[in-house]
Design a protein around this motif. Structure first.
Motif, PDB file in Angstrom:
ATOM      1  N   SER A  90      83.213  84.712 -70.949  1.00 15.71           N
ATOM      2  CA  SER A  90      84.349  84.930 -70.056  1.00 15.71           C
ATOM      3  C   SER A  90      85.188  86.124 -70.500  1.00 15.71           C
ATOM      4  CB  SER A  90      85.212  83.666 -69.997  1.00 15.71           C
ATOM      5  OG  SER A  90      86.375  83.878 -69.219  1.00 15.71           O
ATOM      6  N   ARG A  91      85.460  86.210 -71.805  1.00 14.99           N
ATOM      7  CA  ARG A  91      86.246  87.334 -72.331  1.00 14.99           C
ATOM      8  C   ARG A  91      85.517  88.655 -72.114  1.00 14.99           C
ATOM      9  NH1 ARG A  91      90.289  86.160 -76.184  1.00 14.99           N
ATOM     10  NH2 ARG A  91      90.890  83.951 -75.975  1.00 14.99           N
ATOM     11  N   ALA A  92      84.201  88.656 -72.312  1.00 10.23           N
ATOM     12  CA  ALA A  92      83.422  89.881 -72.118  1.00 10.23           C
ATOM     13  C   ALA A  92      83.513  90.364 -70.677  1.00 10.23           C
ATOM     14  CB  ALA A  92      81.966  89.644 -72.506  1.00 10.23           C
ATOM     15  N   GLU A  93      83.427  89.428 -69.734  1.00 14.13           N
ATOM     16  CA  GLU A  93      83.519  89.795 -68.322  1.00 14.13           C
ATOM     17  C   GLU A  93      84.891  90.369 -67.987  1.00 14.13           C
ATOM     18  OE1 GLU A  93      82.463  86.137 -66.441  1.00 14.13           O
ATOM     19  OE2 GLU A  93      80.292  86.490 -66.645  1.00 14.13           O
ATOM     20  N   LYS A  94      85.931  89.770 -68.528  1.00  9.13           N
ATOM     21  CA  LYS A  94      87.295  90.249 -68.259  1.00  9.13           C
ATOM     22  C   LYS A  94      87.545  91.622 -68.881  1.00  9.13           C
ATOM     23  CE  LYS A  94      89.361  85.645 -67.817  1.00  9.13           C
ATOM     24  NZ  LYS A  94      90.256  84.641 -68.446  1.00  9.13           N
ATOM     25  N   LEU A  95      86.973  91.844 -70.076  1.00 10.85           N
ATOM     26  CA  LEU A  95      87.201  93.094 -70.797  1.00 10.85           C
ATOM     27  C   LEU A  95      86.211  94.188 -70.419  1.00 10.85           C
ATOM     28  CD1 LEU A  95      87.869  91.533 -74.324  1.00 10.85           C
ATOM     29  CD2 LEU A  95      89.562  92.722 -72.905  1.00 10.85           C
ATOM     30  N   GLY A  96      85.181  93.823 -69.651  1.00 12.39           N
ATOM     31  CA  GLY A  96      84.170  94.796 -69.265  1.00 12.39           C
ATOM     32  C   GLY A  96      83.277  95.239 -70.408  1.00 12.39           C
ATOM     33  N   ARG A  97      83.034  94.340 -71.336  1.00  8.89           N
ATOM     34  CA  ARG A  97      82.229  94.651 -72.516  1.00  8.89           C
ATOM     35  C   ARG A  97      80.842  94.031 -72.386  1.00  8.89           C
ATOM     36  NH1 ARG A  97      85.262  98.112 -73.735  1.00  8.89           N
ATOM     37  NH2 ARG A  97      83.225  99.074 -73.981  1.00  8.89           N
ATOM     38  N   LYS A  98      79.873  94.621 -73.089  1.00  9.57           N
ATOM     39  CA  LYS A  98      78.507  94.120 -73.117  1.00  9.57           C
ATOM     40  C   LYS A  98      78.192  93.531 -74.479  1.00  9.57           C
ATOM     41  CE  LYS A  98      76.667  97.353 -69.700  1.00  9.57           C
ATOM     42  NZ  LYS A  98      75.667  98.421 -69.420  1.00  9.57           N
ATOM     43  N   GLY A  99      77.229  92.598 -74.489  1.00 11.52           N
ATOM     44  CA  GLY A  99      76.845  91.984 -75.750  1.00 11.52           C
ATOM     45  C   GLY A  99      75.376  91.634 -75.776  1.00 11.52           C
ATOM     46  N   ALA A 100      74.782  91.707 -76.957  1.00 12.06           N
ATOM     47  CA  ALA A 100      73.390  91.319 -77.172  1.00 12.06           C
ATOM     48  C   ALA A 100      73.343  90.199 -78.201  1.00 12.06           C
ATOM     49  CB  ALA A 100      72.568  92.507 -77.658  1.00 12.06           C
ATOM     50  N   ILE A 101      72.380  89.297 -78.034  1.00  9.58           N
ATOM     51  CA  ILE A 101      72.157  88.195 -78.968  1.00  9.58           C
ATOM     52  C   ILE A 101      70.819  88.423 -79.670  1.00  9.58           C
ATOM     53  CG2 ILE A 101      71.988  85.694 -79.236  1.00  9.58           C
ATOM     54  CD1 ILE A 101      74.656  86.537 -78.151  1.00  9.58           C
ATOM     55  N   CYS A 102      70.763  88.167 -80.961  1.00 10.37           N
ATOM     56  CA  CYS A 102      69.546  88.440 -81.734  1.00 10.37           C
ATOM     57  C   CYS A 102      68.474  87.361 -81.540  1.00 10.37           C
ATOM     58  CB  CYS A 102      69.891  88.615 -83.205  1.00 10.37           C
ATOM     59  SG  CYS A 102      70.914  90.055 -83.553  1.00 10.37           S
ATOM     60  N   LEU A 103      68.135  87.093 -80.289  1.00  7.63           N
ATOM     61  CA  LEU A 103      66.983  86.247 -79.974  1.00  7.63           C
ATOM     62  C   LEU A 103      65.762  87.159 -79.948  1.00  7.63           C
ATOM     63  CD1 LEU A 103      68.706  84.111 -77.190  1.00  7.63           C
ATOM     64  CD2 LEU A 103      68.006  83.294 -79.458  1.00  7.63           C
ATOM     65  N   VAL A 104      65.457  87.710 -81.116  1.00  5.33           N
ATOM     66  CA  VAL A 104      64.527  88.823 -81.197  1.00  5.33           C
ATOM     67  C   VAL A 104      63.059  88.421 -81.068  1.00  5.33           C
ATOM     68  CG1 VAL A 104      66.082  90.309 -82.501  1.00  5.33           C
ATOM     69  CG2 VAL A 104      64.621  88.690 -83.728  1.00  5.33           C
TER      70      VAL A 104
END
Length: 372
Positions: free
Chosen positions: A117-131
């Motif tokens: 939710s915070r990422a959507e509000k801040l317009g930020r992207k994120g990756a998870i290490c499900l490599v």
């Protein structure tokens, strides 16, 4: 273009990410790929973070959050104990950075939802290490299934085994504390296999039954030498059903001497089956009903990812190279170059939904309807 990078943590996965940030600079053929500048590292222990920063070429290091979150970083990688993931993710995004987070995403479903939710509000992207989904074998298997080569999926089976907690004289660490880790071997390793169960097959899990076992119930604290109760699982089993009713099972263990970082995946369908292991990350074994033969299909990282300039073909094993792919693809996206695939925050949220359902089932002894 330049991407200024910071990293929080100095353990194994922090080392894997720091190696990837370095390696990507001479492993990508593409001229427009941004320059990666390793700016700052943070960890709790001054001596350890200094050694880490010097080894990987970070310009600065600190134990202070105030000194780390200055608002001058484009990308922050978070590789710390699980109960800090949400806190540092939000601090990083609020400072203006995009984020890479080690799995598990967080220690609870509510925390994971908050980060998304915070990422959507801040317009930020994120990756998870499900490599695990990025190793060549996973990509090959996913492509086969998407083309219909296996027919209707009938069964999924995976075992992921580790020797880290195999012996009684292994000292207590934070991964043995539910408060800090959120869970045991399933939160640490089983989450990879659960992610593959959906990401390779493109099928959603609708119901899950979990079982957990804490085999070694006490460990010695490395500082006080006193016995400490372990409240996370050493071994776990997840029996699940896909939406079409097909069954699957995941076994995860940290009590497996001789099988360090082992993972075996098998997927069976109406027309055939595939299997692969982490020890052969380039290789998939395919059985087809029409031919009644097992084919060995080998493709290296450099064949799956044509942008790779190094390492040389077939010259390596192990999944640390999947961190390199994760970093490259994520930088592609945040730099606006390509929509390269990577496990994003919503993928992380889904993995947390599955973990939450697994642990809820293990506690109640009843199957749980996974969130669809």
């Amino acid at each position: 273009m330049k991407i200024r990078v910071g990293i929080i943590g100095s353990g194994w996965s922090a080392n894997a990410l720091a190696w990837a940030f370095n390696a990507v600079r001479f492993s990508v053929r593409e001229e427009k790929f941004p320059k990666i500048e390793l700016v700052r590292a943070m960890s709790r222990t001054a001596r350890k973070v200094e050694a880490f920063a010097r080894e990987y070429g970070f310009k600065e290091w600190t134990t202070s959050e105030t000194d780390f979150f200055k608002g001058d970083l484009d990308l922050i990688a978070i590789s710390t104990p699980n109960n800090t993931h949400a806190l540092y993710s939000i601090k990083a995004m609020e400072s203006g950075a995009d984020i890479i987070i080690e799995k598990p995403f967080t220690v609870s479903l509510s925390e994971a939802k908050d980060v998304v939710s915070r990422a959507e509000k801040l317009g930020r992207k994120g990756a998870i290490c499900l490599v695990s989904r990025l190793i060549p074998a996973s990509v090959i298997a996913r492509d086969m299934i998407s083309r219909g080569e296996l027919g209707e999926i009938r069964e999924f089976r995976a075992v992921i085994a580790h020797a880290k907690h195999a012996y009684e004289d292994t000292r207590f660490e934070w991964r043995m504390s539910k408060q800090v880790a959120g869970g045991g071997v399933f939160a640490d390793l089983g989450v990879h296999a659960l992610d593959l169960a959906e990401s390779i097959t493109s099928r959603r899990i609708k119901r899950i039954l979990g079982r957990t076992y804490t085999v070694i119930v006490e460990r010695k604290d490395p500082v006080t030498r006193q016995s400490v109760k372990v409240d996370t699982e050493d071994v776990g089993f997840a029996l699940f059903e896909y939406e079409n009713g097909a069954p699957g099972i995941v076994e995860a263990s940290k009590l497996s001497p001789g099988f360090e970082e082992q993972m075996r995946v098998e997927i069976h369908g109406s027309r055939g089956g595939v299997r692969f292991t982490l020890t052969e990350p380039h290789t998939v074994y395919l059985f087809k009903r029409e031919t009644q033969r097992i084919e060995k299909i080998v493709k290296g990282f450099e064949e799956i990812y044509p942008w790779l300039n190094w390492p040389a073909p077939k010259s390596f094993e192990g999944w640390v190279y999947s961190y390199l792919v994760l970093v490259k693809n994520f930088v592609d996206n945040i730099a606006g170059l390509n929509e390269s695939p990577y496990p994003n925050l919503k993928d992380g949220l889904r993995s947390q939904e599955l973990l939450s359902s697994f642990y809820e089932s293990a506690a109640s002894g009843k199957p749980i309807e996974a969130i669809l």
